[in-house]
Write a protein that holds these residues in place. Structure first.
Motif, PDB file in Angstrom:
ATOM      1  N   LEU A 280       0.836  -1.212   0.000  1.00  0.00           N
ATOM      2  CA  LEU A 280       0.000   0.000   0.000  1.00  0.00           C
ATOM      3  C   LEU A 280       0.867   1.257   0.000  1.00  0.00           C
ATOM      4  O   LEU A 280       0.554   2.247  -0.671  1.00  0.00           O
ATOM      5  N   LEU A 281       1.968   1.200   0.731  1.00  0.00           N
ATOM      6  CA  LEU A 281       2.865   2.362   0.786  1.00  0.00           C
ATOM      7  C   LEU A 281       3.445   2.663  -0.596  1.00  0.00           C
ATOM      8  O   LEU A 281       3.624   3.817  -0.969  1.00  0.00           O
ATOM      9  N   GLU A 282       3.726   1.607  -1.337  1.00  0.00           N
ATOM     10  CA  GLU A 282       4.369   1.797  -2.640  1.00  0.00           C
ATOM     11  C   GLU A 282       3.473   2.482  -3.666  1.00  0.00           C
ATOM     12  O   GLU A 282       3.963   3.026  -4.638  1.00  0.00           O
ATOM     13  N   SER A 283       2.144   2.433  -3.450  1.00  0.00           N
ATOM     14  CA  SER A 283       1.269   2.995  -4.487  1.00  0.00           C
ATOM     15  C   SER A 283       0.460   4.201  -4.002  1.00  0.00           C
ATOM     16  O   SER A 283      -0.502   4.591  -4.642  1.00  0.00           O
ATOM     17  N   CYS A 284       0.854   4.792  -2.868  1.00  0.00           N
ATOM     18  CA  CYS A 284       0.011   5.883  -2.359  1.00  0.00           C
ATOM     19  C   CYS A 284       0.541   7.259  -2.760  1.00  0.00           C
ATOM     20  O   CYS A 284       1.660   7.395  -3.241  1.00  0.00           O
ATOM     21  N   ASP A 285      -0.286   8.279  -2.565  1.00  0.00           N
ATOM     22  CA  ASP A 285       0.119   9.659  -2.887  1.00  0.00           C
ATOM     23  C   ASP A 285       0.775  10.336  -1.692  1.00  0.00           C
ATOM     24  O   ASP A 285       1.511  11.295  -1.864  1.00  0.00           O
ATOM     25  N   LEU A 286       0.458   9.868  -0.495  1.00  0.00           N
ATOM     26  CA  LEU A 286       1.026  10.478   0.718  1.00  0.00           C
ATOM     27  C   LEU A 286       1.046   9.451   1.842  1.00  0.00           C
ATOM     28  O   LEU A 286       0.110   8.669   1.989  1.00  0.00           O
ATOM     29  N   VAL A 287       2.133   9.504   2.630  1.00  0.00           N
ATOM     30  CA  VAL A 287       2.203   8.652   3.825  1.00  0.00           C
ATOM     31  C   VAL A 287       2.059   9.539   5.053  1.00  0.00           C
ATOM     32  O   VAL A 287       2.750  10.563   5.164  1.00  0.00           O
ATOM     33  N   LEU A 288       1.155   9.170   5.945  1.00  0.00           N
ATOM     34  CA  LEU A 288       1.136   9.793   7.268  1.00  0.00           C
ATOM     35  C   LEU A 288       1.850   8.809   8.172  1.00  0.00           C
ATOM     36  O   LEU A 288       1.331   7.718   8.459  1.00  0.00           O
ATOM     37  N   LEU A 289       3.081   9.150   8.552  1.00  0.00           N
ATOM     38  CA  LEU A 289       3.874   8.252   9.389  1.00  0.00           C
ATOM     39  C   LEU A 289       3.597   8.609  10.849  1.00  0.00           C
ATOM     40  O   LEU A 289       4.063   9.633  11.353  1.00  0.00           O
ATOM     41  N   VAL A 290       2.781   7.776  11.476  1.00  0.00           N
ATOM     42  CA  VAL A 290       2.333   8.076  12.845  1.00  0.00           C
ATOM     43  C   VAL A 290       3.286   7.435  13.849  1.00  0.00           C
ATOM     44  O   VAL A 290       3.521   6.221  13.816  1.00  0.00           O
ATOM     45  N   LEU A 291       3.860   8.277  14.702  1.00  0.00           N
ATOM     46  CA  LEU A 291       4.787   7.805  15.736  1.00  0.00           C
ATOM     47  C   LEU A 291       4.283   8.278  17.093  1.00  0.00           C
ATOM     48  O   LEU A 291       3.582   9.299  17.176  1.00  0.00           O
ATOM     49  N   ASP A 292       4.643   7.538  18.125  1.00  0.00           N
ATOM     50  CA  ASP A 292       4.304   7.978  19.488  1.00  0.00           C
ATOM     51  C   ASP A 292       5.307   9.058  19.875  1.00  0.00           C
ATOM     52  O   ASP A 292       6.457   8.759  20.215  1.00  0.00           O
ATOM     53  N   GLY A 293       4.865  10.314  19.779  1.00  0.00           N
ATOM     54  CA  GLY A 293       5.757  11.453  20.006  1.00  0.00           C
ATOM     55  C   GLY A 293       6.141  11.638  21.461  1.00  0.00           C
ATOM     56  O   GLY A 293       6.997  12.459  21.780  1.00  0.00           O
ATOM     57  N   SER A 294       5.521  10.850  22.346  1.00  0.00           N
ATOM     58  CA  SER A 294       5.829  11.004  23.773  1.00  0.00           C
ATOM     59  C   SER A 294       6.997  10.108  24.182  1.00  0.00           C
ATOM     60  O   SER A 294       7.381  10.081  25.341  1.00  0.00           O
ATOM     61  N   ARG A 295       7.513   9.359  23.185  1.00  0.00           N
ATOM     62  CA  ARG A 295       8.624   8.443  23.513  1.00  0.00           C
ATOM     63  C   ARG A 295       9.858   8.811  22.707  1.00  0.00           C
ATOM     64  O   ARG A 295       9.770   9.373  21.618  1.00  0.00           O
ATOM     65  N   ALA A 296      11.037   8.441  23.226  1.00  0.00           N
ATOM     66  CA  ALA A 296      12.301   8.871  22.604  1.00  0.00           C
ATOM     67  C   ALA A 296      12.541   8.210  21.249  1.00  0.00           C
ATOM     68  O   ALA A 296      11.989   7.153  20.947  1.00  0.00           O
ATOM     69  N   ALA A 297      13.397   8.836  20.457  1.00  0.00           N
ATOM     70  CA  ALA A 297      13.615   8.422  19.068  1.00  0.00           C
ATOM     71  C   ALA A 297      14.234   7.047  18.911  1.00  0.00           C
ATOM     72  O   ALA A 297      13.956   6.361  17.943  1.00  0.00           O
ATOM     73  N   ALA A 298      15.076   6.627  19.843  1.00  0.00           N
ATOM     74  CA  ALA A 298      15.815   5.376  19.703  1.00  0.00           C
ATOM     75  C   ALA A 298      14.901   4.214  19.313  1.00  0.00           C
ATOM     76  O   ALA A 298      15.270   3.340  18.548  1.00  0.00           O
ATOM     77  N   LYS A 299      13.675   4.261  19.803  1.00  0.00           N
ATOM     78  CA  LYS A 299      12.693   3.208  19.547  1.00  0.00           C
ATOM     79  C   LYS A 299      12.456   2.969  18.048  1.00  0.00           C
ATOM     80  O   LYS A 299      12.162   1.867  17.623  1.00  0.00           O
ATOM     81  N   TYR A 300      12.583   4.035  17.240  1.00  0.00           N
ATOM     82  CA  TYR A 300      12.194   3.910  15.825  1.00  0.00           C
ATOM     83  C   TYR A 300      13.358   3.816  14.856  1.00  0.00           C
ATOM     84  O   TYR A 300      13.155   3.718  13.679  1.00  0.00           O
TER      85      TYR A 300
END
Ligand SMILES: Nc1nc2c(ncn2[C@@H]2O[C@H](COP(=O)(O)OP(=O)(O)OP(=O)(O)O)[C@@H](O)[C@H]2O)c(=O)[nH]1
Ligand SMILES: [Mg+2]
Length: 408
Positions: A280-300
């Motif tokens: 689905l990501l390969e054929s879309c016009d936009l990705v909304l990349l949802v991350l838990d902003g309350s947690r530190a970056a290392a997780k992702y």
């Protein structure tokens, strides 16, 4: 089916010069209209229509006749026939789809080719010598536009917009350089991508790690409970879609299973969910990349997110702002086009997110009068124009763009 159909069945049809189509919506209605055209139209109508009082007045252009559609001696429906010209008739029947189906079968049996309303219009506009190619394409494209702003964009390309810009190139060809034309083609084509989204809609995929709030965001944007939300990571396994109007955009929003490398080697359902998300990501016009902003970056860092969104337009959505703002998106090591902090659960930051989506897709403050391409043919010819080797080729491509037969 009566004898008239059998006598003139498919075996007798050598050359189809009569077309019939239902031009009204295919549902129960007070009236449904069948359009018949082509040089055999008069003969075909004459076979299935019996005027009241036996007076056909020779199907004179401009006349309106009351009578019956008949299958042999059997009356199918009482109708009003409009004689629009030598080769054009409309039969206005009662709007029961079964009556329409019977009348269409009769027409087919008597030599008419049954076509869709869109195909009928395409043939009409293609054969209209007074209509330029862009004007013909505009008439057809207008039918399918999903927003009013899209209809306006298309209407503006005739007389103005694309037609006027490329005619101007032809008129001023001596004073223009190939580089000028090429750079203008490039910006028209870039603008056409945004115009295409306004005209035809597009697809937004909501992706990200499990439990980040993707389904909550879909429900928030779609304004209703579409996707199941729980605090168990991996709740969404199959994708869920919802149609959503984002101001002048009609977008299909798709909620996906959380991207997680660990699940790719897991049981087959999870593995298929992961593969579906990537597809689905390969054929879309936009990705909304949802991350838990309350947690530190290392997780992702690393993982399956980066390659899956590579090359797509991406808005990073830092969700759960009600729990704090720990995540700095710059530390993610990902390429993205926009970033917004929201709380999907508390419905905060959603207007800002919508503005960001519109900006990244290039549709914010879109000027509907500017030149854009709205068909594949136009895009192809403009692409070729941008690469033209000499002015002779420029002239020939512009002539084709303006005068070729419409093809949508
Ligand atoms: N505090 C807070 N919790 C949220 C927010 N958005 C979602 N949640 C919670 O986070 C949990 C996961 O939410 P979902 O929407 O199911 O997450 P998801 O990303 O779809 O999860 P998967 O389908 O498992 O990948 C639920 O308990 C939600 O109520 C938010 O903005 N703030
Ligand atoms: Mg979910």
């Amino acid at each position: 089916m009566g004898t008239s159909c059998r006598k003139n069945g498919p075996g007798r049809r050598n050359k189809m010069t009569t077309f019939a189509c239902v031009v009204t919506a295919k549902s129960a209605a007070a009236i449904s209209t069948i359009q018949i055209s082509g040089d055999g139209a008069r003969a075909v109508v004459g076979k299935i229509f019996r005027p009241a009082g036996g007076n056909s007045s020779g199907f004179e252009a401009g006349s309106i006749l009351l009578g019956d559609v008949v299958d042999g001696e059997q009356v199918v429906d009482q109708v009003v026939v409009g004689c629009e010209g030598e080769n054009g008739f409309s039969i206005n029947c009662h709007g029961n789809p079964l009556i329409i189906e019977m009348a269409m079968e009769l027409l087919r049996g008597n030599g008419a080719e049954l076509i869709s309303a869109e195909e009928m219009l395409r043939r009409r506009y293609t054969n209209d010598p007074g209509l330029g190619a862009i004007a013909g394409e505009a008439k057809l494209a207008r039918l399918k536009a999903v927003t009013l702003e899209g209809v306006r964009i298309i209407a503006n390309q005739v007389g103005g917009g694309l037609e006027s810009v490329v005619s101007g190139w032809l008129d001023g060809i001596d004073s223009l350089s190939l580089a000028d034309i090429s750079s203008q083609c490039e910006s028209i084509l870039a603008r056409s991508e945004s115009a295409g989204l306004i005209i035809g809609g597009g697809r937004v995929v909501i992706a990200g790690p499990p439990n980040s709030g993707k389904s909550t965001l879909l429900n928030c944007l779609a304004g209703r409970q579409k996707a199941i939300v729980t605090d168990i990571a991996g709740t969404t396994r199959d994708w869920v879609g919802a149609e959503c109007r984002i101001e002048s955009l009609l977008m299909e929003l798709i909620d996906t299973a959380g991207l997680d490398d660990g699940l790719r080697i897991d049981d087959s359902i999870d593995r298929r969910s992961q593969e579906k998300t990537v597809e689905l990501l390969e054929s879309c016009d936009l990705v909304l990349l949802v991350l838990d902003g309350s947690r530190a970056a290392a997780k992702y860092k690393g993982g399956s997110v980066a390659p899956a969104i590579d090359g797509r337009k991406v808005v990073v959505v830092l969700n759960k702002s009600d729990l704090g703002a720990e995540l700095n998106p710059e530390e993610l090591g990902l390429n993205f086009d926009g970033c917004v902090r929201i709380s999907a659960r508390e419905d905060r930051g959603i207007d800002e997110l919508i503005d960001e989506i519109r900006t990244v897709l290039g549709v914010a403050d879109f000027d509907v009068t500017q030149a854009v391409c709205f068909t594949e043919r136009q895009r192809r010819l403009l692409g070729d124009l941008g690469q033209a080797k000499d002015k002779r080729q420029v002239k020939s491509l512009i002539t084709e763009l303006l005068n070729a037969q419409a093809c949508v």
